[in-house]
Design a protein around this motif. Structure first.
Motif, PDB file in Angstrom:
ATOM      1  N   THR A  48       0.838  -1.151  -0.045  1.00 11.60           N
ATOM      2  CA  THR A  48      -0.112   0.134  -0.015  1.00 11.60           C
ATOM      3  C   THR A  48       0.899   1.212  -0.064  1.00 11.60           C
ATOM      4  N   ARG A  49       0.174   2.372  -0.279  1.00  6.77           N
ATOM      5  CA  ARG A  49       0.855   3.428  -0.325  1.00  6.77           C
ATOM      6  C   ARG A  49       0.438   4.630   0.947  1.00  6.77           C
ATOM      7  N   LEU A  50       1.393   5.160   1.584  1.00  8.89           N
ATOM      8  CA  LEU A  50       1.012   5.845   2.766  1.00  8.89           C
ATOM      9  C   LEU A  50       1.330   7.372   2.469  1.00  8.89           C
ATOM     10  N   HIS A  51       1.917   7.581   1.672  1.00  6.95           N
ATOM     11  CA  HIS A  51       2.304   9.215   1.118  1.00  6.95           C
ATOM     12  C   HIS A  51       2.075   9.393  -0.178  1.00  6.95           C
ATOM     13  N   THR A  52       1.977  10.494  -0.878  1.00  5.06           N
ATOM     14  CA  THR A  52       1.793  10.947  -2.188  1.00  5.06           C
ATOM     15  C   THR A  52       2.929  11.815  -2.756  1.00  5.06           C
ATOM     16  N   MET A  53       3.135  11.610  -3.798  1.00  7.93           N
ATOM     17  CA  MET A  53       4.387  12.369  -4.385  1.00  7.93           C
ATOM     18  C   MET A  53       4.095  13.924  -4.772  1.00  7.93           C
ATOM     19  N   LEU A  54       2.761  14.217  -5.198  1.00 13.48           N
ATOM     20  CA  LEU A  54       2.472  15.363  -5.492  1.00 13.48           C
ATOM     21  C   LEU A  54       2.300  16.440  -4.486  1.00 13.48           C
ATOM     22  N   PRO A 321      -4.373   6.131   5.671  1.00 13.44           N
ATOM     23  CA  PRO A 321      -4.917   7.276   5.353  1.00 13.44           C
ATOM     24  C   PRO A 321      -6.384   6.716   4.521  1.00 13.44           C
ATOM     25  N   GLY A 322      -7.462   7.240   5.098  1.00  9.14           N
ATOM     26  CA  GLY A 322      -8.618   7.006   4.604  1.00  9.14           C
ATOM     27  C   GLY A 322      -9.347   5.878   4.781  1.00  9.14           C
ATOM     28  N   SER A 323      -8.625   5.348   5.868  1.00 12.16           N
ATOM     29  CA  SER A 323      -9.213   3.875   6.179  1.00 12.16           C
ATOM     30  C   SER A 323     -10.542   3.772   7.212  1.00 12.16           C
ATOM     31  N   PRO A 324     -11.188   2.802   7.483  1.00 15.04           N
ATOM     32  CA  PRO A 324     -11.911   2.882   8.867  1.00 15.04           C
ATOM     33  C   PRO A 324     -11.231   2.886  10.058  1.00 15.04           C
ATOM     34  N   ALA A 325     -10.062   2.509  10.130  1.00 14.44           N
ATOM     35  CA  ALA A 325      -9.393   2.777  11.380  1.00 14.44           C
ATOM     36  C   ALA A 325      -9.003   4.309  11.656  1.00 14.44           C
ATOM     37  N   LYS A 326      -8.581   4.652  10.425  1.00 12.76           N
ATOM     38  CA  LYS A 326      -8.396   6.364  10.617  1.00 12.76           C
ATOM     39  C   LYS A 326      -9.655   7.166  10.992  1.00 12.76           C
ATOM     40  N   GLU A 327     -10.727   6.690  10.501  1.00 14.15           N
ATOM     41  CA  GLU A 327     -12.173   7.481  10.746  1.00 14.15           C
ATOM     42  C   GLU A 327     -12.363   6.960  12.402  1.00 14.15           C
ATOM     43  N   MET A 328     -11.875   6.043  12.743  1.00  9.69           N
ATOM     44  CA  MET A 328     -12.375   5.772  14.245  1.00  9.69           C
ATOM     45  C   MET A 328     -11.419   6.412  15.184  1.00  9.69           C
ATOM     46  N   GLY A 329     -10.336   6.977  14.500  1.00 10.44           N
ATOM     47  CA  GLY A 329      -9.371   7.622  15.494  1.00 10.44           C
ATOM     48  C   GLY A 329      -8.339   6.786  15.927  1.00 10.44           C
ATOM     49  N   LEU A 330      -7.946   5.711  15.406  1.00  7.82           N
ATOM     50  CA  LEU A 330      -6.672   4.940  15.955  1.00  7.82           C
ATOM     51  C   LEU A 330      -5.640   5.554  15.543  1.00  7.82           C
ATOM     52  N   LEU A 379     -18.613  -1.642   8.608  1.00  7.78           N
ATOM     53  CA  LEU A 379     -17.516  -2.147   7.698  1.00  7.78           C
ATOM     54  C   LEU A 379     -18.615  -2.424   6.378  1.00  7.78           C
ATOM     55  N   PHE A 380     -18.164  -1.602   5.610  1.00  7.29           N
ATOM     56  CA  PHE A 380     -18.988  -1.856   4.129  1.00  7.29           C
ATOM     57  C   PHE A 380     -18.378  -2.994   3.219  1.00  7.29           C
ATOM     58  N   ALA A 381     -19.061  -3.439   2.432  1.00  7.18           N
ATOM     59  CA  ALA A 381     -18.341  -4.414   1.387  1.00  7.18           C
ATOM     60  C   ALA A 381     -17.830  -3.678   0.156  1.00  7.18           C
ATOM     61  N   GLY A 382     -16.778  -4.347  -0.207  1.00  8.02           N
ATOM     62  CA  GLY A 382     -16.025  -3.529  -0.968  1.00  8.02           C
ATOM     63  C   GLY A 382     -14.781  -2.731  -0.701  1.00  8.02           C
ATOM     64  N   GLU A 383     -14.880  -2.602   0.653  1.00 14.16           N
ATOM     65  CA  GLU A 383     -13.554  -1.674   0.996  1.00 14.16           C
ATOM     66  C   GLU A 383     -12.367  -2.355   0.975  1.00 14.16           C
ATOM     67  N   GLY A 388      -7.621  -1.192   8.181  1.00 17.67           N
ATOM     68  CA  GLY A 388      -6.604  -0.249   7.723  1.00 17.67           C
ATOM     69  C   GLY A 388      -5.576  -0.031   8.615  1.00 17.67           C
ATOM     70  N   VAL A 389      -5.113  -0.996   9.445  1.00 16.12           N
ATOM     71  CA  VAL A 389      -4.107  -0.714  10.353  1.00 16.12           C
ATOM     72  C   VAL A 389      -2.778  -1.662   9.923  1.00 16.12           C
ATOM     73  N   LEU A 390      -1.496  -1.183  10.123  1.00 15.99           N
ATOM     74  CA  LEU A 390      -0.298  -1.796  10.076  1.00 15.99           C
ATOM     75  C   LEU A 390       0.001  -2.205  11.420  1.00 15.99           C
ATOM     76  N   LEU A 391       0.051  -3.624  11.843  1.00 11.96           N
ATOM     77  CA  LEU A 391       0.405  -3.913  13.146  1.00 11.96           C
ATOM     78  C   LEU A 391       1.794  -3.899  13.398  1.00 11.96           C
ATOM     79  N   ALA A 392       2.407  -4.115  14.520  1.00 11.07           N
ATOM     80  CA  ALA A 392       3.767  -4.246  14.679  1.00 11.07           C
ATOM     81  C   ALA A 392       3.950  -5.795  14.365  1.00 11.07           C
ATOM     82  N   PRO A 393       5.319  -6.085  14.084  1.00  8.00           N
ATOM     83  CA  PRO A 393       5.365  -7.275  13.364  1.00  8.00           C
ATOM     84  C   PRO A 393       5.741  -8.398  14.546  1.00  8.00           C
TER      85      PRO A 393
END
Length: 431
Positions: A48-54, A321-330, A379-383, A388-393
């Motif tokens: 996935t991409r966490l940042h955008t070049m522009l 960014p833009g994930s359910p976890a982001k919207e929930m404030g994690l 949680l909606f189908a098609g997301e 939307g979290v990256l967990l510690a390894p």
């Protein structure tokens, strides 16, 4: 009015000179290449991409311009004498050092080396008579070491402000192997700013009104005339942390940079007013910067890793960014304790708990202060990302970054393991 008009004419002339120089554009290209490399690594490690070049590009250029204006304003009152040939030396040494380690693009190293070369040329004046290289070394005989040291101090003071405010904005999550072979989470923080400087310099025989002030450095040389000179430089820092949150690491780095800036400005003052102190300042500007780097690494060694799981649940390394976890404030550093009322301790248990209610998700999370909070969302189908979290390894992590002999995170490598397949939940994919 005469002074204001002359200032405007000289600034315009210097801006045109800056636009014709390749160094500023080279700096912008270098920054874009570094950020592009980071985005490629993010995709390679986490799919996935966490940042955008522009978004990153225009902010980099804008903040570089702001830094240039601020530094130019301060240096106009301090004073600087940077001959055009010295600008070529600065960029040549910086480019050479960048091939060794990226962190060496810092102007401090080029200025320190030039100061030492200045001492050699002054101590052995016969070197300017050597064929081919003598003419290149001749500008170093009158090198304004104190002005260059002051420039390093001013730029690092501005860099300290930038790092404290936005040093974590391009933070990239990492999976790395500790010295004991255990995979832990962390962050790579890097920011670079191409900075166009317009330095007020004395010019012998220049026409126009006298300055309404006398710069701090230089003495009587300003009575002969003045002009603006264009000098594009690079600001930047790169830090790795496995023991702190990105914002905390950026603020700590900013504090160290501020102390360094004050010390270097003190060295500049001594080099201007104390005969023979230029060589001490040249060595000091490098030694203090290396001490700053050593101190940062030492702190990482003596403190325990932060992004590891414990018996309370799963540690969040990053939120997409833009994930359910982001919207929930994690937030990074928080711990997912329960999912839909089920305590989780592994990624497999997290999957099972999420699947227990495919249309809704309720989380009990332990924040970075150790307090519990409850968040929920449909949680909606098609997301694209389930949460939307990256967990510690964990021990099943398949992809880590390796640190090459140039001490720069340049490539991902796949760990050897027969127990985990390529597409497993331990590979670094988001959940």
């Amino acid at each position: 009015m005469d002074v204001a008009a002359e200032l405007a004419r000289n600034v315009l002339r210097a801006l045109l000179h800056l636009a014709a120089q390749p160094f500023y554009y080279i700096g912008i290209i270098f920054v874009l290449l570094q950020y592009h490399r980071q985005i490629v690594l993010e995709r390679q490690m986490f799919s996935t991409r966490l940042h955008t070049m522009l978004d990153t590009a225009w902010k980099t250029v804008l903040w570089g311009l702001i830094a240039g204006m601020a530094a130019s304003f301060v240096m106009a009152f301090i004073g600087a004498t940077v001959p055009p040939a010295v600008i070529v030396w600065l960029w040549g040494i910086t480019a050479l050092f960048a091939l060794i380690q990226v962190r060496f693009i810092c102007l401090a190293y080029a200025v320190g080396v030039l100061g030492l070369l200045h001492a050699v040329v002054r101590g052995f004046p016969a070197v300017v008579d050597i064929p081919y290289i003598g003419s290149a070394l001749e500008p170093l005989s009158e090198l304004p070491v104190s002005s260059l040291l002051a420039l390093v101090g001013v730029l690092h003071a501005i860099e300290a402000i930038f790092v404290g405010k936005q040093g974590a904005s391009m933070a990239m999550p990492l999976f790395v192997e500790s010295k004991r072979g255990k995979v832990i989470g962390g962050y790579q923080l890097q920011q670079f700013w191409p900075v166009p400087l317009l330095l007020l310099v004395p010019v012998q025989g220049a026409s126009g009104p006298a300055l309404p002030w006398t710069p701090l450095f230089g003495g009587d040389i300003w009575s002969a005339g003045w002009a603006f000179a264009a000098l594009p430089v690079m600001l930047g820092f790169a830090e790795r942390t496995t023991t702190l949150l990105p914002d905390a690491k950026a603020k700590r780095s900013a504090g160290g940079l501020a102390v360094y800036a004050c010390l270097v400005l003190g060295l500049a003052a001594c080099a201007e007013w104390a005969p023979g102190f230029a060589i001490v300042g040249s060595i000091g500007v490098i030694a203090l910067h290396e001490a700053l780097t050593w101190w940062s690494r030492r702190e990482e060694i003596v403190h325990p890793p932060y992004f590891v799981h414990d018996d309370r649940g799963l540690k969040v390394l990053a939120v997409l960014p833009g994930s359910p976890a982001k919207e929930m404030g994690l937030l990074p550093g928080e711990i997912i304790h329960k999912v839909n009322g089920i305590k989780v301790g592994t990624k497999e248990e997290l999957h099972e708990a999420l699947q227990s209610n495919g249309a809704f998700c309720k989380l009990e999370v332990i924040n970075t202060d150790g307090h519990s909070k409850f968040v929920q969302r449909a949680l909606f189908a098609g997301e694209h990302h389930l949460l939307g979290v990256l967990l510690a390894p964990d021990e099943k992590a398949m992809v880590v970054l390796e640190e090459r002999n140039i001490h720069w995170w340049t490539a991902a490598k796949r760990r050897k393991s027969s127990a985990v397949s390529r597409g497993s939940s331990g590979s670094g994919r988001s959940l």
